[in-house]
Design a protein around this motif. Structure first.
Motif, PDB file in Angstrom:
ATOM      1  N   LEU A   7     -32.434 -25.238 -26.594  1.00 44.71           N
ATOM      2  CA  LEU A   7     -32.968 -26.459 -26.000  1.00 44.71           C
ATOM      3  C   LEU A   7     -32.014 -26.871 -24.899  1.00 44.71           C
ATOM      4  O   LEU A   7     -30.793 -26.953 -25.136  1.00 44.71           O
ATOM      5  CB  LEU A   7     -33.055 -27.574 -27.047  1.00 44.71           C
ATOM      6  N   CYS A   8     -32.538 -27.096 -23.711  1.00 42.40           N
ATOM      7  CA  CYS A   8     -31.731 -27.603 -22.600  1.00 42.40           C
ATOM      8  C   CYS A   8     -32.399 -28.860 -22.064  1.00 42.40           C
ATOM      9  O   CYS A   8     -33.628 -28.936 -21.973  1.00 42.40           O
ATOM     10  CB  CYS A   8     -31.608 -26.572 -21.483  1.00 42.40           C
ATOM     11  N   LYS A   9     -31.553 -29.831 -21.674  1.00 40.03           N
ATOM     12  CA  LYS A   9     -32.090 -31.121 -21.252  1.00 40.03           C
ATOM     13  C   LYS A   9     -31.193 -31.727 -20.185  1.00 40.03           C
ATOM     14  O   LYS A   9     -29.978 -31.504 -20.184  1.00 40.03           O
ATOM     15  CB  LYS A   9     -32.145 -32.042 -22.474  1.00 40.03           C
ATOM     16  N   LEU A  10     -31.803 -32.517 -19.296  1.00 44.04           N
ATOM     17  CA  LEU A  10     -31.076 -33.269 -18.286  1.00 44.04           C
ATOM     18  C   LEU A  10     -31.990 -34.301 -17.669  1.00 44.04           C
ATOM     19  O   LEU A  10     -33.190 -34.319 -17.925  1.00 44.04           O
ATOM     20  CB  LEU A  10     -30.515 -32.365 -17.184  1.00 44.04           C
ATOM     21  N   GLN A  11     -31.416 -35.162 -16.841  1.00 50.37           N
ATOM     22  CA  GLN A  11     -32.205 -36.021 -15.967  1.00 50.37           C
ATOM     23  C   GLN A  11     -31.925 -35.526 -14.561  1.00 50.37           C
ATOM     24  O   GLN A  11     -30.782 -35.597 -14.101  1.00 50.37           O
ATOM     25  CB  GLN A  11     -31.832 -37.491 -16.113  1.00 50.37           C
ATOM     26  N   GLY A  12     -32.946 -34.991 -13.910  1.00 47.67           N
ATOM     27  CA  GLY A  12     -32.695 -34.398 -12.609  1.00 47.67           C
ATOM     28  C   GLY A  12     -33.954 -34.159 -11.818  1.00 47.67           C
ATOM     29  O   GLY A  12     -35.027 -34.680 -12.136  1.00 47.67           O
ATOM     30  N   GLN A  13     -33.803 -33.325 -10.793  1.00 48.88           N
ATOM     31  CA  GLN A  13     -34.871 -33.081  -9.836  1.00 48.88           C
ATOM     32  C   GLN A  13     -35.495 -31.696  -9.962  1.00 48.88           C
ATOM     33  O   GLN A  13     -36.399 -31.367  -9.208  1.00 48.88           O
ATOM     34  CB  GLN A  13     -34.321 -33.275  -8.419  1.00 48.88           C
ATOM     35  N   THR A  14     -35.004 -30.901 -10.891  1.00 51.06           N
ATOM     36  CA  THR A  14     -35.567 -29.567 -11.087  1.00 51.06           C
ATOM     37  C   THR A  14     -35.470 -29.205 -12.571  1.00 51.06           C
ATOM     38  O   THR A  14     -34.665 -29.777 -13.306  1.00 51.06           O
ATOM     39  CB  THR A  14     -34.852 -28.531 -10.188  1.00 51.06           C
ATOM     40  N   GLY A  15     -36.313 -28.269 -12.982  1.00 50.63           N
ATOM     41  CA  GLY A  15     -36.442 -27.931 -14.394  1.00 50.63           C
ATOM     42  C   GLY A  15     -35.285 -27.132 -14.950  1.00 50.63           C
ATOM     43  O   GLY A  15     -34.412 -26.653 -14.220  1.00 50.63           O
ATOM     44  N   VAL A  16     -35.295 -26.967 -16.271  1.00 50.15           N
ATOM     45  CA  VAL A  16     -34.209 -26.303 -16.977  1.00 50.15           C
ATOM     46  C   VAL A  16     -34.681 -25.066 -17.748  1.00 50.15           C
ATOM     47  O   VAL A  16     -34.005 -24.617 -18.672  1.00 50.15           O
ATOM     48  CB  VAL A  16     -33.471 -27.283 -17.922  1.00 50.15           C
ATOM     49  N   GLU A  17     -35.814 -24.501 -17.348  1.00 51.85           N
ATOM     50  CA  GLU A  17     -36.308 -23.309 -18.035  1.00 51.85           C
ATOM     51  C   GLU A  17     -35.342 -22.137 -17.923  1.00 51.85           C
ATOM     52  O   GLU A  17     -35.116 -21.418 -18.907  1.00 51.85           O
ATOM     53  CB  GLU A  17     -37.681 -22.879 -17.477  1.00 51.85           C
ATOM     54  N   MET A  18     -34.772 -21.925 -16.756  1.00 51.32           N
ATOM     55  CA  MET A  18     -33.856 -20.798 -16.575  1.00 51.32           C
ATOM     56  C   MET A  18     -32.601 -20.968 -17.426  1.00 51.32           C
ATOM     57  O   MET A  18     -32.079 -20.000 -17.972  1.00 51.32           O
ATOM     58  CB  MET A  18     -33.485 -20.620 -15.098  1.00 51.32           C
ATOM     59  N   GLU A  19     -32.138 -22.187 -17.571  1.00 50.17           N
ATOM     60  CA  GLU A  19     -30.968 -22.446 -18.399  1.00 50.17           C
ATOM     61  C   GLU A  19     -31.277 -22.164 -19.875  1.00 50.17           C
ATOM     62  O   GLU A  19     -30.449 -21.595 -20.586  1.00 50.17           O
ATOM     63  CB  GLU A  19     -30.495 -23.887 -18.197  1.00 50.17           C
ATOM     64  N   ALA A  20     -32.463 -22.564 -20.331  1.00 51.69           N
ATOM     65  CA  ALA A  20     -32.854 -22.298 -21.720  1.00 51.69           C
ATOM     66  C   ALA A  20     -32.968 -20.797 -21.971  1.00 51.69           C
ATOM     67  O   ALA A  20     -32.517 -20.294 -23.008  1.00 51.69           O
ATOM     68  CB  ALA A  20     -34.167 -23.007 -22.049  1.00 51.69           C
ATOM     69  N   LEU A  21     -33.565 -20.068 -21.029  1.00 49.10           N
ATOM     70  CA  LEU A  21     -33.680 -18.614 -21.160  1.00 49.10           C
ATOM     71  C   LEU A  21     -32.306 -17.943 -21.123  1.00 49.10           C
ATOM     72  O   LEU A  21     -32.051 -16.986 -21.868  1.00 49.10           O
ATOM     73  CB  LEU A  21     -34.558 -18.048 -20.050  1.00 49.10           C
ATOM     74  N   THR A  22     -31.425 -18.434 -20.278  1.00 49.21           N
ATOM     75  CA  THR A  22     -30.082 -17.864 -20.184  1.00 49.21           C
ATOM     76  C   THR A  22     -29.297 -18.115 -21.466  1.00 49.21           C
ATOM     77  O   THR A  22     -28.585 -17.226 -21.949  1.00 49.21           O
ATOM     78  CB  THR A  22     -29.347 -18.416 -18.954  1.00 49.21           C
ATOM     79  N   ALA A  23     -29.442 -19.302 -22.037  1.00 41.80           N
ATOM     80  CA  ALA A  23     -28.753 -19.602 -23.299  1.00 41.80           C
ATOM     81  C   ALA A  23     -29.171 -18.620 -24.380  1.00 41.80           C
ATOM     82  O   ALA A  23     -28.329 -18.054 -25.087  1.00 41.80           O
ATOM     83  CB  ALA A  23     -29.055 -21.042 -23.740  1.00 41.80           C
ATOM     84  N   VAL A  24     -30.476 -18.387 -24.515  1.00 39.62           N
ATOM     85  CA  VAL A  24     -30.985 -17.445 -25.516  1.00 39.62           C
ATOM     86  C   VAL A  24     -30.480 -16.039 -25.227  1.00 39.62           C
ATOM     87  O   VAL A  24     -30.004 -15.335 -26.120  1.00 39.62           O
ATOM     88  CB  VAL A  24     -32.533 -17.483 -25.564  1.00 39.62           C
ATOM     89  N   SER A  25     -30.571 -15.617 -23.975  1.00 38.72           N
ATOM     90  CA  SER A  25     -30.187 -14.253 -23.605  1.00 38.72           C
ATOM     91  C   SER A  25     -28.711 -13.984 -23.861  1.00 38.72           C
ATOM     92  O   SER A  25     -28.347 -12.934 -24.419  1.00 38.72           O
ATOM     93  CB  SER A  25     -30.517 -14.001 -22.125  1.00 38.72           C
ATOM     94  N   VAL A  26     -27.852 -14.910 -23.484  1.00 35.95           N
ATOM     95  CA  VAL A  26     -26.418 -14.715 -23.679  1.00 35.95           C
ATOM     96  C   VAL A  26     -26.068 -14.747 -25.169  1.00 35.95           C
ATOM     97  O   VAL A  26     -25.237 -13.955 -25.636  1.00 35.95           O
ATOM     98  CB  VAL A  26     -25.606 -15.742 -22.862  1.00 35.95           C
ATOM     99  N   ALA A  27     -26.714 -15.614 -25.932  1.00 26.65           N
ATOM    100  CA  ALA A  27     -26.473 -15.632 -27.377  1.00 26.65           C
ATOM    101  C   ALA A  27     -26.906 -14.310 -28.005  1.00 26.65           C
ATOM    102  O   ALA A  27     -26.192 -13.754 -28.853  1.00 26.65           O
ATOM    103  CB  ALA A  27     -27.212 -16.801 -28.029  1.00 26.65           C
ATOM    104  N   LEU A  28     -28.051 -13.777 -27.588  1.00 24.18           N
ATOM    105  CA  LEU A  28     -28.517 -12.486 -28.109  1.00 24.18           C
ATOM    106  C   LEU A  28     -27.566 -11.353 -27.729  1.00 24.18           C
ATOM    107  O   LEU A  28     -27.251 -10.488 -28.563  1.00 24.18           O
ATOM    108  CB  LEU A  28     -29.926 -12.180 -27.595  1.00 24.18           C
ATOM    109  N   LEU A  29     -27.108 -11.345 -26.507  1.00 16.64           N
ATOM    110  CA  LEU A  29     -26.160 -10.311 -26.077  1.00 16.64           C
ATOM    111  C   LEU A  29     -24.855 -10.399 -26.859  1.00 16.64           C
ATOM    112  O   LEU A  29     -24.248  -9.378 -27.197  1.00 16.64           O
ATOM    113  CB  LEU A  29     -25.899 -10.424 -24.575  1.00 16.64           C
TER     114      LEU A  29
END
Length: 158
Positions: free
Chosen positions: A101-123
């Protein structure tokens, strides 16, 4: 609609989000790793030689989300306000589900950050368990839901 990451001359370009409204943005992602019965048992019993596998993978996933803009060209560096990485152990199939789960208050989404978190944890899981099972398989990395922003909210339903 044209490509958002290409300028008028066909060159790669970071999207200008200056004029976008601030909103609370959230994204959830998941992925899986399947391993041998022995590697899974060692994970459950914390017997892998490299230490606490799940704790290390959790920290790695959080760090991965924070470094997303350094890894993925044209991603905006974001001031994340929440990153969570969790695990579901699935004994009957010797799998681990990684959830972020990734969250912020901002001007662009956090989908890439959520995918990166999962990918790095899996690696990291792979790296820490590969001595016992070098044939592990990582699969099913995907966004589960996103909210906030002009394009609205959605959630995977299958």
């Amino acid at each position: 609609m044209g490509l958002t990451h290409i300028d008028q001359h066909g060159r790669a370009s970071m999207v200008d989000v200056t004029g976008k409204q601030l909103s609370v943005r959230e994204a959830k992602a998941e992925g899986f790793i399947q391993m041998s019965e022995s590697a899974f048992r060692m994970l459950l019993e914390q017997k892998h030689k490299k230490g606490d596998v799940l704790a290390t993978a959790r920290i790695a996933g959080i760090q991965g989300a924070k470094k997303c803009a350094d890894l993925i060209p044209l991603c905006h560096p974001l001031a994340l306000t929440k990153v969570a990485v969790d695990f579901e152990l699935i004994p009957q199939s010797h799998q681990v589900r990684v959830y972020s789960l990734c969250k912020l208050q901002g001007q662009t989404g956090v989908e890439m950050e959520a995918l990166t978190a999962v990918s790095v944890a899996l690696l990291t899981l792979f790296d820490m368990c590969k001595a016992e099972d070098p044939m592990m398989e990582i699969y099913g990395v995907r966004v589960l839901a996103k909210s906030g922003g002009k394009s609205g909210d959605w959630e995977r339903t299958e």
